[in-house]
Design a protein around this motif. Structure first.
Motif, PDB file in Angstrom:
ATOM      1  N   GLU A  18     -21.353   9.917  29.231  1.00  0.00           N
ATOM      2  CA  GLU A  18     -22.301  10.391  30.837  1.00  0.00           C
ATOM      3  C   GLU A  18     -21.531  11.417  31.558  1.00  0.00           C
ATOM      4  N   ARG A  19     -20.303  11.358  31.789  1.00  0.00           N
ATOM      5  CA  ARG A  19     -19.078  12.383  32.408  1.00  0.00           C
ATOM      6  C   ARG A  19     -18.682  13.525  31.531  1.00  0.00           C
ATOM      7  N   ALA A  20     -18.132  12.631  30.076  1.00  0.00           N
ATOM      8  CA  ALA A  20     -18.417  14.535  29.384  1.00  0.00           C
ATOM      9  C   ALA A  20     -19.466  14.993  29.233  1.00  0.00           C
ATOM     10  N   LEU A  21     -20.390  14.260  29.134  1.00  0.00           N
ATOM     11  CA  LEU A  21     -22.106  15.318  29.329  1.00  0.00           C
ATOM     12  C   LEU A  21     -21.836  16.641  30.320  1.00  0.00           C
ATOM     13  N   GLU A  22     -21.448  15.411  31.225  1.00  0.00           N
ATOM     14  CA  GLU A  22     -21.775  16.271  32.459  1.00  0.00           C
ATOM     15  C   GLU A  22     -20.844  17.593  32.844  1.00  0.00           C
ATOM     16  N   GLU A  23     -20.106  17.420  32.244  1.00  0.00           N
ATOM     17  CA  GLU A  23     -18.378  18.254  32.536  1.00  0.00           C
ATOM     18  C   GLU A  23     -19.312  19.136  31.776  1.00  0.00           C
ATOM     19  N   ARG A  24     -19.284  19.412  30.734  1.00  0.00           N
ATOM     20  CA  ARG A  24     -19.481  20.221  29.913  1.00  0.00           C
ATOM     21  C   ARG A  24     -20.773  21.411  29.660  1.00  0.00           C
ATOM     22  N   LEU A  25     -22.141  20.389  30.091  1.00  0.00           N
ATOM     23  CA  LEU A  25     -23.125  21.380  30.603  1.00  0.00           C
ATOM     24  C   LEU A  25     -22.799  22.634  31.577  1.00  0.00           C
ATOM     25  N   PRO A  26     -23.839  23.287  31.420  1.00  0.00           N
ATOM     26  CA  PRO A  26     -23.389  24.282  32.370  1.00  0.00           C
ATOM     27  C   PRO A  26     -23.553  24.163  33.832  1.00  0.00           C
ATOM     28  N   SER A  27     -23.870  24.307  34.770  1.00  0.00           N
ATOM     29  CA  SER A  27     -24.133  24.162  36.463  1.00  0.00           C
ATOM     30  C   SER A  27     -25.714  24.975  35.787  1.00  0.00           C
ATOM     31  N   ALA A  28     -26.458  24.198  36.676  1.00  0.00           N
ATOM     32  CA  ALA A  28     -27.914  24.855  36.881  1.00  0.00           C
ATOM     33  C   ALA A  28     -28.096  25.881  38.387  1.00  0.00           C
ATOM     34  N   ASN A  29     -26.530  25.968  38.825  1.00  0.00           N
ATOM     35  CA  ASN A  29     -26.473  27.713  39.863  1.00  0.00           C
ATOM     36  C   ASN A  29     -25.921  28.753  38.738  1.00  0.00           C
ATOM     37  N   GLU A  30     -25.943  28.576  37.358  1.00  0.00           N
ATOM     38  CA  GLU A  30     -25.345  29.821  36.918  1.00  0.00           C
ATOM     39  C   GLU A  30     -26.414  29.992  35.861  1.00  0.00           C
ATOM     40  N   GLU A  31     -26.425  31.423  35.816  1.00  0.00           N
ATOM     41  CA  GLU A  31     -27.364  32.018  35.502  1.00  0.00           C
ATOM     42  C   GLU A  31     -27.625  32.098  33.796  1.00  0.00           C
ATOM     43  N   PRO A  32     -28.520  31.957  33.216  1.00  0.00           N
ATOM     44  CA  PRO A  32     -29.816  31.395  33.155  1.00  0.00           C
ATOM     45  C   PRO A  32     -30.080  30.270  34.569  1.00  0.00           C
ATOM     46  N   ARG A  33     -30.759  29.869  35.393  1.00  0.00           N
ATOM     47  CA  ARG A  33     -30.346  28.812  35.733  1.00  0.00           C
ATOM     48  C   ARG A  33     -31.277  27.896  35.179  1.00  0.00           C
ATOM     49  N   LEU A  34     -32.719  28.437  35.441  1.00  0.00           N
ATOM     50  CA  LEU A  34     -33.897  27.328  34.746  1.00  0.00           C
ATOM     51  C   LEU A  34     -33.752  27.074  33.804  1.00  0.00           C
ATOM     52  N   ILE A  35     -33.130  27.522  32.697  1.00  0.00           N
ATOM     53  CA  ILE A  35     -32.688  26.599  30.898  1.00  0.00           C
ATOM     54  C   ILE A  35     -31.281  25.883  30.988  1.00  0.00           C
ATOM     55  N   HIS A  36     -30.660  25.969  32.612  1.00  0.00           N
ATOM     56  CA  HIS A  36     -29.669  25.306  32.750  1.00  0.00           C
ATOM     57  C   HIS A  36     -30.261  23.814  32.581  1.00  0.00           C
ATOM     58  N   GLU A  37     -31.078  24.051  34.212  1.00  0.00           N
ATOM     59  CA  GLU A  37     -31.883  23.000  34.797  1.00  0.00           C
ATOM     60  C   GLU A  37     -32.848  22.482  33.592  1.00  0.00           C
ATOM     61  N   ALA A  38     -32.615  22.483  33.234  1.00  0.00           N
ATOM     62  CA  ALA A  38     -33.671  22.461  31.794  1.00  0.00           C
ATOM     63  C   ALA A  38     -32.591  21.252  30.490  1.00  0.00           C
ATOM     64  N   MET A  39     -31.983  21.718  30.108  1.00  0.00           N
ATOM     65  CA  MET A  39     -30.814  21.669  29.593  1.00  0.00           C
ATOM     66  C   MET A  39     -30.431  19.767  30.173  1.00  0.00           C
ATOM     67  N   ARG A  40     -30.235  20.155  31.895  1.00  0.00           N
ATOM     68  CA  ARG A  40     -29.545  18.970  32.386  1.00  0.00           C
ATOM     69  C   ARG A  40     -30.603  18.256  32.658  1.00  0.00           C
ATOM     70  N   TYR A  41     -31.414  18.632  33.124  1.00  0.00           N
ATOM     71  CA  TYR A  41     -32.864  17.830  32.887  1.00  0.00           C
ATOM     72  C   TYR A  41     -33.632  16.911  31.424  1.00  0.00           C
ATOM     73  N   ALA A  42     -32.917  17.375  30.213  1.00  0.00           N
ATOM     74  CA  ALA A  42     -33.097  16.737  28.718  1.00  0.00           C
ATOM     75  C   ALA A  42     -31.905  16.119  28.918  1.00  0.00           C
ATOM     76  N   THR A  43     -30.614  15.802  28.546  1.00  0.00           N
ATOM     77  CA  THR A  43     -29.496  15.654  28.710  1.00  0.00           C
ATOM     78  C   THR A  43     -28.761  14.266  29.540  1.00  0.00           C
ATOM     79  N   LEU A  44     -29.401  14.402  30.731  1.00  0.00           N
ATOM     80  CA  LEU A  44     -28.668  13.794  31.492  1.00  0.00           C
ATOM     81  C   LEU A  44     -30.381  12.416  31.903  1.00  0.00           C
TER      82      LEU A  44
END
Length: 177
Positions: A18-44
């Motif tokens: 879980e920690r490793a996934l969190e660290e490797r996913l792009p921040s939801a504050n980085e562009e493209p924010r919505l895509i990164h947010e969705a990636m994090r939502y789906a994975t975490l």
């Protein structure tokens, strides 16, 4: 190892993953924010993390440290998550929920869900190549990427989804499988 020890061991592996996934996913504050947010939502959004746990267990049988295979373990989980995002789409299985939460496409829309899935797959290729390089085998990166492409491609996940869609459409029997 008794059942309690195995449960504790798996729980620790899951927390590490879980920690490793969190660290490797792009921040939801980085562009493209919505895509990164969705990636994090789906994975975490939960999951047993069996696939990455198996990667770490195989690595430990080769006397490798857990950390040395974390990129590969995360890559496998990214591909698995990407396949679930796509599987849930209205054009596929049309699932509204995943792991007890609204499916990614119901929260972010279909287009964003597809792009998030593609982002996860792209990151998986990057992590597999990086894992080979950080293990000191840069010459094996191409082979690792090729194996991942085979698993994801028309002979792997794509074929499985195609069969799944055909079985749903045809209401096939077990004999057809």
């Amino acid at each position: 190892m008794n059942d309690l020890d195995a449960t504790v061991h798996l729980s620790r592996r899951r927390a590490l993953i879980e920690r490793a996934l969190e660290e490797r996913l792009p921040s939801a504050n980085e562009e493209p924010r919505l895509i990164h947010e969705a990636m994090r939502y789906a994975t975490l959004g939960g999951g047993k993390r069996l696939r990455p746990t198996l990667v770490l267990e195989v690595g430990s049988m080769a006397d490798a440290t857990r950390e040395s295979y974390l990129d590969a373990a995360c890559a496998l989980e990214f591909v698995h998550t990407a396949s679930l995002v796509l599987d849930d789409l209205p054009s596929m299985d049309n699932a509204a929920l995943r792991r007890g939460n609204p499916a990614t496409h119901t929260v972010y829309g279909e287009a964003t869900a597809v792009l998030a899935s593609m982002g996860l797959v792209a990151m998986a290729f990057e992590l597999v190549a990086r894992n080979a390089e950080t293990l000191g085998y840069p010459e094996r990166a191409a082979g690792a990427v090729r194996k991942l492409a085979e698993a994801v491609g028309p002979g792997g996940i794509i074929h499985g989804q195609h069969v799944d869609l055909g079985l749903v459409a045809d209401r096939a029997s077990l004999e057809r499988i």
